[in-house]
Design a protein around this motif. Sequence first.
Motif, PDB file in Angstrom:
ATOM      1  N   SER A 583     -37.078  77.335 -37.690  1.00 49.01           N
ATOM      2  CA  SER A 583     -37.635  78.618 -38.260  1.00 49.01           C
ATOM      3  C   SER A 583     -38.472  79.317 -36.989  1.00 49.01           C
ATOM      4  O   SER A 583     -39.078  78.735 -36.382  1.00 49.01           O
ATOM      5  CB  SER A 583     -38.319  78.696 -39.431  1.00 49.01           C
ATOM      6  OG  SER A 583     -39.604  78.160 -39.456  1.00 49.01           O
ATOM      7  N   LYS A 584     -38.416  80.629 -37.136  1.00 51.86           N
ATOM      8  CA  LYS A 584     -39.229  81.630 -36.329  1.00 51.86           C
ATOM      9  C   LYS A 584     -39.997  82.278 -37.244  1.00 51.86           C
ATOM     10  O   LYS A 584     -39.540  83.230 -38.009  1.00 51.86           O
ATOM     11  CB  LYS A 584     -38.542  82.174 -35.131  1.00 51.86           C
ATOM     12  CG  LYS A 584     -39.399  83.035 -34.205  1.00 51.86           C
ATOM     13  CD  LYS A 584     -38.733  83.566 -33.197  1.00 51.86           C
ATOM     14  CE  LYS A 584     -39.744  84.446 -32.040  1.00 51.86           C
ATOM     15  NZ  LYS A 584     -38.875  85.046 -31.032  1.00 51.86           N
ATOM     16  N   GLY A 585     -41.543  82.318 -37.165  1.00 51.68           N
ATOM     17  CA  GLY A 585     -42.304  83.174 -38.006  1.00 51.68           C
ATOM     18  C   GLY A 585     -42.624  82.506 -39.385  1.00 51.68           C
ATOM     19  O   GLY A 585     -42.209  81.170 -39.580  1.00 51.68           O
ATOM     20  N   ASN A 586     -42.971  83.434 -40.337  1.00 52.07           N
ATOM     21  CA  ASN A 586     -43.436  82.744 -41.671  1.00 52.07           C
ATOM     22  C   ASN A 586     -42.460  82.441 -42.430  1.00 52.07           C
ATOM     23  O   ASN A 586     -42.730  81.913 -43.792  1.00 52.07           O
ATOM     24  CB  ASN A 586     -44.641  83.856 -42.200  1.00 52.07           C
ATOM     25  CG  ASN A 586     -45.952  83.601 -41.309  1.00 52.07           C
ATOM     26  OD1 ASN A 586     -46.314  82.437 -40.930  1.00 52.07           O
ATOM     27  ND2 ASN A 586     -46.553  84.579 -41.176  1.00 52.07           N
ATOM     28  N   ILE A 587     -41.227  82.688 -42.274  1.00 51.19           N
ATOM     29  CA  ILE A 587     -40.228  82.253 -42.966  1.00 51.19           C
ATOM     30  C   ILE A 587     -39.981  80.797 -43.295  1.00 51.19           C
ATOM     31  O   ILE A 587     -39.634  80.103 -44.257  1.00 51.19           O
ATOM     32  CB  ILE A 587     -38.625  82.957 -42.494  1.00 51.19           C
ATOM     33  CG1 ILE A 587     -37.702  83.072 -43.539  1.00 51.19           C
ATOM     34  CG2 ILE A 587     -38.286  81.884 -41.296  1.00 51.19           C
ATOM     35  CD1 ILE A 587     -37.608  84.022 -44.552  1.00 51.19           C
ATOM     36  N   GLY A 588     -40.532  80.305 -42.373  1.00 49.36           N
ATOM     37  CA  GLY A 588     -40.942  78.720 -42.362  1.00 49.36           C
ATOM     38  C   GLY A 588     -41.405  78.213 -43.616  1.00 49.36           C
ATOM     39  O   GLY A 588     -41.224  77.080 -44.115  1.00 49.36           O
ATOM     40  N   ILE A 589     -42.449  78.984 -44.340  1.00 49.93           N
ATOM     41  CA  ILE A 589     -43.046  78.645 -45.694  1.00 49.93           C
ATOM     42  C   ILE A 589     -41.979  78.338 -46.584  1.00 49.93           C
ATOM     43  O   ILE A 589     -41.907  77.568 -47.334  1.00 49.93           O
ATOM     44  CB  ILE A 589     -44.066  79.444 -45.995  1.00 49.93           C
ATOM     45  CG1 ILE A 589     -45.196  79.874 -44.887  1.00 49.93           C
ATOM     46  CG2 ILE A 589     -44.768  79.078 -47.388  1.00 49.93           C
ATOM     47  CD1 ILE A 589     -45.840  78.521 -44.522  1.00 49.93           C
ATOM     48  N   LEU A 610     -47.202  79.910 -40.412  1.00 48.13           N
ATOM     49  CA  LEU A 610     -48.584  79.626 -41.069  1.00 48.13           C
ATOM     50  C   LEU A 610     -48.887  78.251 -41.172  1.00 48.13           C
ATOM     51  O   LEU A 610     -48.010  77.561 -41.590  1.00 48.13           O
ATOM     52  CB  LEU A 610     -48.707  80.437 -41.865  1.00 48.13           C
ATOM     53  CG  LEU A 610     -50.371  80.702 -42.819  1.00 48.13           C
ATOM     54  CD1 LEU A 610     -51.097  81.557 -41.980  1.00 48.13           C
ATOM     55  CD2 LEU A 610     -50.082  81.299 -44.264  1.00 48.13           C
ATOM     56  N   GLU A 611     -49.652  77.788 -40.925  1.00 48.09           N
ATOM     57  CA  GLU A 611     -49.985  76.281 -41.093  1.00 48.09           C
ATOM     58  C   GLU A 611     -50.985  75.860 -42.240  1.00 48.09           C
ATOM     59  O   GLU A 611     -50.794  74.699 -42.794  1.00 48.09           O
ATOM     60  CB  GLU A 611     -50.688  75.305 -40.070  1.00 48.09           C
ATOM     61  CG  GLU A 611     -49.626  75.557 -38.588  1.00 48.09           C
ATOM     62  CD  GLU A 611     -50.212  74.791 -37.569  1.00 48.09           C
ATOM     63  OE1 GLU A 611     -50.888  73.698 -37.623  1.00 48.09           O
ATOM     64  OE2 GLU A 611     -50.010  75.244 -36.546  1.00 48.09           O
ATOM     65  N   THR A 612     -51.834  77.075 -42.788  1.00 52.38           N
ATOM     66  CA  THR A 612     -52.578  76.676 -43.803  1.00 52.38           C
ATOM     67  C   THR A 612     -52.726  78.046 -44.520  1.00 52.38           C
ATOM     68  O   THR A 612     -53.005  78.982 -43.787  1.00 52.38           O
ATOM     69  CB  THR A 612     -53.943  75.890 -43.680  1.00 52.38           C
ATOM     70  OG1 THR A 612     -54.705  76.208 -44.875  1.00 52.38           O
ATOM     71  CG2 THR A 612     -54.368  76.452 -42.227  1.00 52.38           C
ATOM     72  N   TYR A 613     -52.882  78.226 -45.724  1.00 48.27           N
ATOM     73  CA  TYR A 613     -53.112  79.420 -46.322  1.00 48.27           C
ATOM     74  C   TYR A 613     -54.689  79.890 -46.167  1.00 48.27           C
ATOM     75  O   TYR A 613     -54.965  81.076 -46.185  1.00 48.27           O
ATOM     76  CB  TYR A 613     -53.072  79.532 -47.995  1.00 48.27           C
ATOM     77  CG  TYR A 613     -51.677  79.656 -48.427  1.00 48.27           C
ATOM     78  CD1 TYR A 613     -51.008  80.710 -48.076  1.00 48.27           C
ATOM     79  CD2 TYR A 613     -50.624  78.666 -49.189  1.00 48.27           C
ATOM     80  CE1 TYR A 613     -49.608  81.129 -48.505  1.00 48.27           C
ATOM     81  CE2 TYR A 613     -49.231  79.230 -49.372  1.00 48.27           C
ATOM     82  CZ  TYR A 613     -48.857  80.324 -48.986  1.00 48.27           C
ATOM     83  OH  TYR A 613     -47.684  80.526 -49.569  1.00 48.27           O
ATOM     84  N   PRO A 640     -50.432  71.998 -46.075  1.00 48.13           N
ATOM     85  CA  PRO A 640     -50.568  70.683 -45.627  1.00 48.13           C
ATOM     86  C   PRO A 640     -50.580  69.791 -46.952  1.00 48.13           C
ATOM     87  O   PRO A 640     -49.665  68.650 -46.572  1.00 48.13           O
ATOM     88  CB  PRO A 640     -52.050  70.628 -45.177  1.00 48.13           C
ATOM     89  CG  PRO A 640     -52.512  72.117 -44.597  1.00 48.13           C
ATOM     90  CD  PRO A 640     -51.704  72.734 -45.682  1.00 48.13           C
ATOM     91  N   ASP A 641     -50.882  70.196 -47.871  1.00 46.87           N
ATOM     92  CA  ASP A 641     -50.630  69.275 -49.194  1.00 46.87           C
ATOM     93  C   ASP A 641     -49.345  68.993 -49.573  1.00 46.87           C
ATOM     94  O   ASP A 641     -48.739  68.113 -49.522  1.00 46.87           O
ATOM     95  CB  ASP A 641     -51.603  69.833 -50.515  1.00 46.87           C
ATOM     96  CG  ASP A 641     -52.685  70.044 -50.337  1.00 46.87           C
ATOM     97  OD1 ASP A 641     -53.432  68.991 -49.604  1.00 46.87           O
ATOM     98  OD2 ASP A 641     -53.421  71.082 -50.428  1.00 46.87           O
ATOM     99  N   LEU A 642     -48.474  70.381 -49.397  1.00 46.13           N
ATOM    100  CA  LEU A 642     -46.912  70.371 -49.672  1.00 46.13           C
ATOM    101  C   LEU A 642     -46.505  69.580 -48.614  1.00 46.13           C
ATOM    102  O   LEU A 642     -45.539  68.699 -49.095  1.00 46.13           O
ATOM    103  CB  LEU A 642     -46.459  71.849 -49.597  1.00 46.13           C
ATOM    104  CG  LEU A 642     -44.977  72.004 -49.872  1.00 46.13           C
ATOM    105  CD1 LEU A 642     -44.656  71.707 -51.533  1.00 46.13           C
ATOM    106  CD2 LEU A 642     -44.747  73.527 -49.449  1.00 46.13           C
ATOM    107  N   ILE A 643     -46.750  69.447 -47.597  1.00 47.60           N
ATOM    108  CA  ILE A 643     -46.149  68.710 -46.528  1.00 47.60           C
ATOM    109  C   ILE A 643     -46.487  67.337 -46.753  1.00 47.60           C
ATOM    110  O   ILE A 643     -45.473  66.110 -46.722  1.00 47.60           O
ATOM    111  CB  ILE A 643     -46.770  68.822 -44.975  1.00 47.60           C
ATOM    112  CG1 ILE A 643     -46.315  70.330 -44.806  1.00 47.60           C
ATOM    113  CG2 ILE A 643     -46.146  67.844 -44.013  1.00 47.60           C
ATOM    114  CD1 ILE A 643     -46.722  70.839 -43.462  1.00 47.60           C
TER     115      ILE A 643
END
Length: 655
Positions: A583-589, A610-613, A640-643
């Motif tokens: 993915s490219k951009g915040n669609i990765g969430i 984004l890596e953390t809210y 990070p918790d979700l990961i």
Amino acid sequence: MLKRILVFLFVFWCANTFAQKPYKVLDWKGDVSLNTYLVQQMRRQYEERAVNFSESLNTKAQTFAYIKSVRQKVKALFGKMPQKTALNAQVTGVIEQDGYKIEKIIYQSFPNHHVTANLYLPQAANKLPAVLLFCGHEDISKATESYQKTAILLAKNGFVAFVIDPISQSERVQLTNKDGKALTRGSTTEHTLLNLSSNLLGTSVAAYELLDNQAGLDYLLTRKEVDSLNIACMGNSGGGMQTIYFAAIDDRVKAIIPCSYLASRENTLATTGAADGCAQIPNEGAFHLEMSDYLIAAAPKPILVLAGRYDFIDYNGTLQSVKDLKKTYASLGHPEKISLFTFDDGHGISKPKREKAVQWLRKWFYKDDQIVKEPPLETLPNTDLFATSTQGVNLSFSDEVTVHKRNEALFEQYAESRKAFGKLDPAQRKKTIQSLLNLNLSSQELHAEKVGEVLVKGLHFDKLIIRKNGQIPLPILVAYPKNKLKKIAIWLSDEGKNKLIDSVDISEEGTAYIFADLSGTGETMDKPEMNDPKYFSKDYRNAMLALHIGKPLIGLRAEEIITLLDYLSSHKKLSPVKIEINSKGNIGIAALHAAFFRPEISKLQLHQCLETYQQILKQPLVKDRYGLVINNVLEYYDIPDLIGFMKHTQVLFHK
């Protein structure tokens, strides 16, 4: 010269059109698909609300039961309110006027969070009824001429008036530099950015304003000049919004007057779209709450609705809400307690509206229904009414806790809650996350329609439209490998496949490539002109509408990725092999959440994601993040918790 410009524009249009066309899948204008879907879902919710409301009018007992249910919903909607603190109120100045005086007041609504206000006190020996006056979005707030005149007219007619600055306005700008200068161009932008981070924590700017106003009422009740049994609230525009929320929550007010605000939430969201962040609370549609319901919750208290026939606020929506109120009051046996005053003007609390408001209040608090006439009134300059010496709370109080700072602190406070959530049984975690996303994981019939082909870098891509009942059609491009299939690589982008496919290496042997436009991206990206740039988000209207109906865009897009996986598993040429999502951009969430539910995703490569809210909380001015909001997510987990919950998927972030 003109001819040359026209030729240039024609060439530019042609180049742009033909650059997009080879990768276009949908044979209709997809830029309205997402909004159309969300509006349809909202309409269904309000159809259910209409049925329930109609049934509530059958008997008086049913009407009271409906009112009780609305009050419960509103309390749940506002979520976790900050804990009140000692007011520590101070009078910082007094202005003597003809027949009344103005006190400059500062108080706290939560620890070290200061509210500025003006108190208009008539000369009187006895206790007087009081009115909370809530301001709209004018930058000078309490010093706005129409609000000063409203307060003065009240004071001259026997009322104490308390005019409160909302956050982000006048002396209460929250996002400032060290010199106290605002970092945004206006209150509507700041409200929206603060609301974004607040929603992640299960609260809202509306809730913060409600707390400020309730603390204001607490302060009024400490004043010896005030009759504590006779309190009203009124407000204009954004202050009208504060008024209806206050009426639904705080039972201490005995009369309510919203001006230039009350309309139909359904009609507004379906046409002009969401207003700024202080006027929107997630799940309002999911709870079947219309604007009129907030006032129904206060029935049968006297209510006067003030409206301008030529206001940009939808007047037909105003009539619709007033009709609901009149039916409710008729059922309760008090039709005389609800009234609408319309004047042939536009937005705002103009002189005729002020006069009617004061007459209405005198009718109920003084048993006097004589017509009120406003004489010429002298107003004061903005600077004369400041309660702080520095013209701003952030400079006046070194320990000021802004909404922004409180949200950061709240994130830290929720660390234990997130830790506890991580220790839950995996099945319970999955159930909770599914609920937060409002994710539909039920098996549904799937249809894939091939609508064409396109050649890209030597690979033949099929153009497909994937459909599931109740979902937005998903446009994708699929290329099969020339040799034995070893892997499937799915590519997603905030901007869409047409801006991605030419820049991606699609030469890996044995790999099938899929480029998809999730809702609100690529072919289905919303028109820029439908999203006011002051809201800092190119998908603002759809992100807010999605939160309104209780289905955040992250959940909707994760569901579409799951649909895509269902398609792959049903396709004999594409199953079963390793699946990698890039993915490219915040669609990765959205891809992360899909991977949490679907273990066949073996690898996620997230570029510029984004890596953390917590980044949103620390950097509130960054644009295009409203589509990432999941209401109250940070009470349960961060990215990070979700990961950490996913043992089956490798997750890599790339700058």
